[in-house]
Design a protein around this motif. Structure first.
Motif, PDB file in Angstrom:
ATOM      1  N   PHE A  85       0.824  -1.210   0.000  1.00 49.10           N
ATOM      2  CA  PHE A  85       0.000   0.000   0.000  1.00 49.10           C
ATOM      3  C   PHE A  85       0.859   1.263   0.000  1.00 49.10           C
ATOM      4  N   ALA A  86       1.967   1.247   0.735  1.00 46.90           N
ATOM      5  CA  ALA A  86       2.880   2.397   0.725  1.00 46.90           C
ATOM      6  C   ALA A  86       3.445   2.604  -0.681  1.00 46.90           C
ATOM      7  N   GLY A  87       3.818   1.516  -1.351  1.00 50.78           N
ATOM      8  CA  GLY A  87       4.361   1.612  -2.709  1.00 50.78           C
ATOM      9  C   GLY A  87       3.340   2.141  -3.702  1.00 50.78           C
ATOM     10  N   LEU A  88       2.121   1.630  -3.632  1.00 50.03           N
ATOM     11  CA  LEU A  88       1.079   2.101  -4.563  1.00 50.03           C
ATOM     12  C   LEU A  88       0.760   3.580  -4.351  1.00 50.03           C
ATOM     13  N   LEU A  89       0.660   3.993  -3.098  1.00 50.91           N
ATOM     14  CA  LEU A  89       0.394   5.404  -2.826  1.00 50.91           C
ATOM     15  C   LEU A  89       1.583   6.282  -3.198  1.00 50.91           C
ATOM     16  N   THR A  90       2.787   5.765  -3.030  1.00 56.36           N
ATOM     17  CA  THR A  90       3.981   6.522  -3.430  1.00 56.36           C
ATOM     18  C   THR A  90       4.020   6.703  -4.944  1.00 56.36           C
ATOM     19  N   ILE A  91       3.608   5.690  -5.685  1.00 55.30           N
ATOM     20  CA  ILE A  91       3.547   5.809  -7.151  1.00 55.30           C
ATOM     21  C   ILE A  91       2.550   6.902  -7.539  1.00 55.30           C
ATOM     22  N   ILE A  92       1.398   6.902  -6.916  1.00 52.16           N
ATOM     23  CA  ILE A  92       0.385   7.928  -7.213  1.00 52.16           C
ATOM     24  C   ILE A  92       0.936   9.311  -6.870  1.00 52.16           C
ATOM     25  N   PHE A  93       1.554   9.440  -5.689  1.00 47.60           N
ATOM     26  CA  PHE A  93       2.115  10.725  -5.306  1.00 47.60           C
ATOM     27  C   PHE A  93       3.230  11.157  -6.254  1.00 47.60           C
ATOM     28  N   THR A  94       4.089  10.232  -6.647  1.00 49.63           N
ATOM     29  CA  THR A  94       5.188  10.562  -7.559  1.00 49.63           C
ATOM     30  C   THR A  94       4.639  11.050  -8.891  1.00 49.63           C
ATOM     31  N   TYR A  95       3.597  10.412  -9.380  1.00 48.16           N
ATOM     32  CA  TYR A  95       2.973  10.854 -10.632  1.00 48.16           C
ATOM     33  C   TYR A  95       2.409  12.269 -10.464  1.00 48.16           C
ATOM     34  N   ILE A  96       1.711  12.519  -9.370  1.00 47.37           N
ATOM     35  CA  ILE A  96       1.148  13.854  -9.121  1.00 47.37           C
ATOM     36  C   ILE A  96       2.273  14.878  -8.989  1.00 47.37           C
ATOM     37  N   LEU A  97       3.335  14.513  -8.270  1.00 46.89           N
ATOM     38  CA  LEU A  97       4.473  15.417  -8.093  1.00 46.89           C
ATOM     39  C   LEU A  97       5.107  15.780  -9.428  1.00 46.89           C
ATOM     40  N   THR A  98       5.375  14.762 -10.260  1.00 45.46           N
ATOM     41  CA  THR A  98       6.103  15.000 -11.509  1.00 45.46           C
ATOM     42  C   THR A  98       5.212  15.524 -12.631  1.00 45.46           C
ATOM     43  N   THR A  99       3.904  15.468 -12.455  1.00 40.52           N
ATOM     44  CA  THR A  99       3.000  15.939 -13.496  1.00 40.52           C
ATOM     45  C   THR A  99       2.378  17.293 -13.165  1.00 40.52           C
ATOM     46  N   PHE A 100       2.022  17.500 -11.901  1.00 44.41           N
ATOM     47  CA  PHE A 100       1.278  18.705 -11.541  1.00 44.41           C
ATOM     48  C   PHE A 100       2.029  19.652 -10.606  1.00 44.41           C
ATOM     49  N   ILE A 101       2.651  19.117  -9.559  1.00 43.99           N
ATOM     50  CA  ILE A 101       3.316  19.977  -8.583  1.00 43.99           C
ATOM     51  C   ILE A 101       4.610  20.552  -9.154  1.00 43.99           C
ATOM     52  N   VAL A 102       5.418  19.699  -9.776  1.00 42.92           N
ATOM     53  CA  VAL A 102       6.671  20.124 -10.414  1.00 42.92           C
ATOM     54  C   VAL A 102       6.639  19.583 -11.847  1.00 42.92           C
ATOM     55  N   PRO A 103       5.907  20.272 -12.743  1.00 44.66           N
ATOM     56  CA  PRO A 103       5.734  19.720 -14.094  1.00 44.66           C
ATOM     57  C   PRO A 103       7.029  19.575 -14.902  1.00 44.66           C
ATOM     58  N   ASP A 104       8.064  20.306 -14.538  1.00 44.48           N
ATOM     59  CA  ASP A 104       9.343  20.183 -15.247  1.00 44.48           C
ATOM     60  C   ASP A 104      10.325  19.280 -14.485  1.00 44.48           C
ATOM     61  N   PHE A 105       9.793  18.412 -13.642  1.00 43.20           N
ATOM     62  CA  PHE A 105      10.629  17.551 -12.796  1.00 43.20           C
ATOM     63  C   PHE A 105      11.637  16.755 -13.612  1.00 43.20           C
ATOM     64  N   TRP A 106      11.174  16.054 -14.647  1.00 42.12           N
ATOM     65  CA  TRP A 106      12.070  15.179 -15.397  1.00 42.12           C
ATOM     66  C   TRP A 106      13.137  15.973 -16.151  1.00 42.12           C
ATOM     67  N   GLU A 107      12.784  17.130 -16.681  1.00 41.95           N
ATOM     68  CA  GLU A 107      13.771  17.962 -17.383  1.00 41.95           C
ATOM     69  C   GLU A 107      14.831  18.478 -16.407  1.00 41.95           C
ATOM     70  N   THR A 108      14.378  18.939 -15.240  1.00 39.99           N
ATOM     71  CA  THR A 108      15.321  19.436 -14.235  1.00 39.99           C
ATOM     72  C   THR A 108      16.197  18.300 -13.718  1.00 39.99           C
ATOM     73  N   SER A 109      15.600  17.144 -13.521  1.00 39.20           N
ATOM     74  CA  SER A 109      16.358  15.973 -13.081  1.00 39.20           C
ATOM     75  C   SER A 109      17.427  15.596 -14.109  1.00 39.20           C
ATOM     76  N   THR A 110      17.060  15.675 -15.367  1.00 42.32           N
ATOM     77  CA  THR A 110      18.010  15.388 -16.450  1.00 42.32           C
ATOM     78  C   THR A 110      19.176  16.369 -16.408  1.00 42.32           C
ATOM     79  N   ALA A 111      18.885  17.649 -16.196  1.00 39.48           N
ATOM     80  CA  ALA A 111      19.947  18.658 -16.117  1.00 39.48           C
ATOM     81  C   ALA A 111      20.882  18.377 -14.940  1.00 39.48           C
ATOM     82  N   TYR A 112      20.323  18.026 -13.797  1.00 37.76           N
ATOM     83  CA  TYR A 112      21.143  17.686 -12.637  1.00 37.76           C
ATOM     84  C   TYR A 112      22.009  16.463 -12.929  1.00 37.76           C
ATOM     85  N   ASN A 113      21.426  15.454 -13.574  1.00 37.08           N
ATOM     86  CA  ASN A 113      22.184  14.246 -13.912  1.00 37.08           C
ATOM     87  C   ASN A 113      23.332  14.551 -14.863  1.00 37.08           C
TER      88      ASN A 113
END
Length: 173
Positions: A85-113
Motif C-alpha cells: 500500500f505504501a508503494g502504490l500510494l507513493t507511485i500515485i504521489f510521484t505521478y502527481i508530483l512529476t506531473t502537476f506539482i513540479v511539471p518540469d521535474f524530469w527535465e530538471t532531473s536530467t539537467a542535474y544528472n
C-alpha cells in the motif's frame, strides 16, 4: 476460547497510508529546501528507515492485538501489505508530483544528472554524456514499477527481520 485474529490487510492499509504520508511530507521538505534533485545516501537512508520503521511498528502492533502472539508468516504478511500500500500510494504521489506539482521535474532531473556526470566522469565526452542522458530520459517510466518492487523487497526484508525478533507462538498444552 480463541479470540478473533486481527486482519493483516487492515494493518497494511493503515500503516501503508501512514508511511506514504510521512514520505510525502519528507518529499515536500526536500522540495521546499531545494534538495529534491540532489542524489545523496542520506536521503535514501531516510526513505528506507521510514518504510522499515513503519513496517516494524505495524508488526509490533499486530502482535499486541493478537494476544502477544506472532508467527513469522503473520509478520511477513503484515509487512508485505504495508509495503504494497505504501508503494502504490507513493507511485500515485510521484505521478502527481512529476506531473502537476513540479511539471518540469524530469527535465530538471536530467539537467542535474548531466552536471553530475560531467563532474563524476570527466573522461566522458560531451557526446557520450548526451547519449547516456538521452537514453536515461527514455527510461523514466521505469521509475514507477521500480518504486513498487523496491518497496516490496524492503518491506519483505524488514518484515522478516522484525518477525524473527518478535516471533512468539502459542504454546500447546
Amino acid at each position: 476460547m480463541k479470540t478473533k485474529q486481527p486482519k493483516a490487510l487492515n494493518f497494511g492499509i493503515i500503516y501503508g497510508v501512514t508511511a506514504s504520508i510521512i514520505g510525502f511530507i519528507f518529499t515536500l521538505m526536500l522540495l521546499y529546501s531545494d534538495m529534491l534533485y540532489e542524489q545523496s545516501i542520506g536521503k535514501t537512508l531516510v526513505g528506507i528507515f521510514i518504510l522499515a520503521g513503519i513496517v516494524a511498528f505495524a508488526i509490533y502492533n499486530y502482535k499486541k492485538q493478537n494476544n502477544n502472539y506472532l508467527s513469522i508468516k503473520q509478520g511477513i504478511i503484515v509487512g508485505i501489505f504495508v509495503s504494497l500500500f505504501a508503494g502504490l500510494l507513493t507511485i500515485i504521489f510521484t505521478y502527481i508530483l512529476t506531473t502537476f506539482i513540479v511539471p518540469d521535474f524530469w527535465e530538471t532531473s536530467t539537467a542535474y544528472n548531466k552536471v553530475a556526470m560531467q563532474t563524476n566522469y570527466p573522461q566522458m565526452t560531451a557526446e557520450q554524456i548526451n547519449n547516456t542522458i538521452e537514453m536515461q530520459s527514455k527510461m523514466y517510466w521505469i521509475t514507477y514499477p521500480m518504486i513498487l518492487l523496491f518497496n516490496l523487497f524492503l518491506g519483505f526484508v524488514s518484515a522478516l527481520i522484525t518477525a524473527l525478533i518478535l516471533k512468539r507462538t502459542e504454546e500447546i498444552n
